[in-house]
Design an enzyme around this catalytic site. Sequence first.
Site, PDB file in Angstrom:
ATOM      1  CG  HIS A   1       8.878  30.434 -27.885  1.00  0.00           C
ATOM      2  ND1 HIS A   1       9.517  30.557 -28.582  1.00  0.00           N
ATOM      3  CD2 HIS A   1       7.517  31.105 -28.142  1.00  0.00           C
ATOM      4  CE1 HIS A   1       9.546  31.271 -30.028  1.00  0.00           C
ATOM      5  NE2 HIS A   1       8.304  30.949 -29.508  1.00  0.00           N
ATOM      6  CG  ASP A   2      12.827  28.577 -27.946  1.00  0.00           C
ATOM      7  OD1 ASP A   2      13.579  27.774 -27.077  1.00  0.00           O
ATOM      8  OD2 ASP A   2      11.525  28.511 -28.119  1.00  0.00           O
TER       9      ASP A   2
ATOM     10  N   GLY B   1      10.124  35.872 -28.130  1.00  0.00           N
ATOM     11  CA  GLY B   1      10.393  34.828 -28.318  1.00  0.00           C
ATOM     12  C   GLY B   1      12.185  35.127 -28.104  1.00  0.00           C
TER      13      GLY B   1
END
Length: 259
Positions: free
Chosen positions: A122-123, A140
């Site tokens: 994520h991200d 992440g």
Amino acid sequence: MIQAVIAPTARIHPDARISPGVAIGEFCVIEQDVEIGANCVLEPYVYVKRWTTLGERNIISAGTVLGTDPLDKAFTGERSYLRIGNGNRIREHYTISRGTKPESATVIGDENYIMTSGHIAHDCKIGCDTVICSCALVAGYVEIEDQAFVSGGVVIHQYSKIGRLAMIGGNTRVNSDVPPFFLYSGFNVEAKGLNLVGLKRAGFRHSDIQALKKAYQSLYRSGLKLEEALARIEAEVSGVEAHQLVEFVRRSERGICRE
């Protein structure tokens, strides 16, 4: 205009937006709120989850899942995004997650070659023209700049940054920021000199490479404190690449790896 070709066993949500020239293979699943750009190819068993956007000319190999929920205990299901650019090749059995916080995004640029059996969390922000080899794990909030090369089995700690045209050797643990243009390896990532192969392939001239060698010497082998080394590079090494190197190091929040 060439219409999309969709295999009879594929399952496409009626709200998904499929552009002309797309080919979707057997047993693919495309959820709602997905957009797939022109001339993309999805091989069999690709799963594209909600709030994922693909640009044009991406080739996604079998068993890949795009837009997975973040592997983050803090995630509670809010809308977030995966945005993939143009001309990417993502090979078999890969997973890429959406952002964690509401309206956040994982972003993949253009013309990247992402090999098999790995994960981008994520991200993350992945630039353009990178290579991420098989079984690499990208945690992440990692940022990977343009033309970086991440070898097989590399694990990248969350929030780490990898600079432009850096090359990470196989099975390295990246637990600090990695400045651009250099070569790295070791169990805990260590600088090993210039990424000569990558620089030459990118069209760097002999004079450019010599300037970066001088910058490397100042940064890693001069015995100077970090800010003193950066000041020496600014004073003695010309060229846009030296400026990019200094700016990358100064932006580092985790601290850069050492030799």
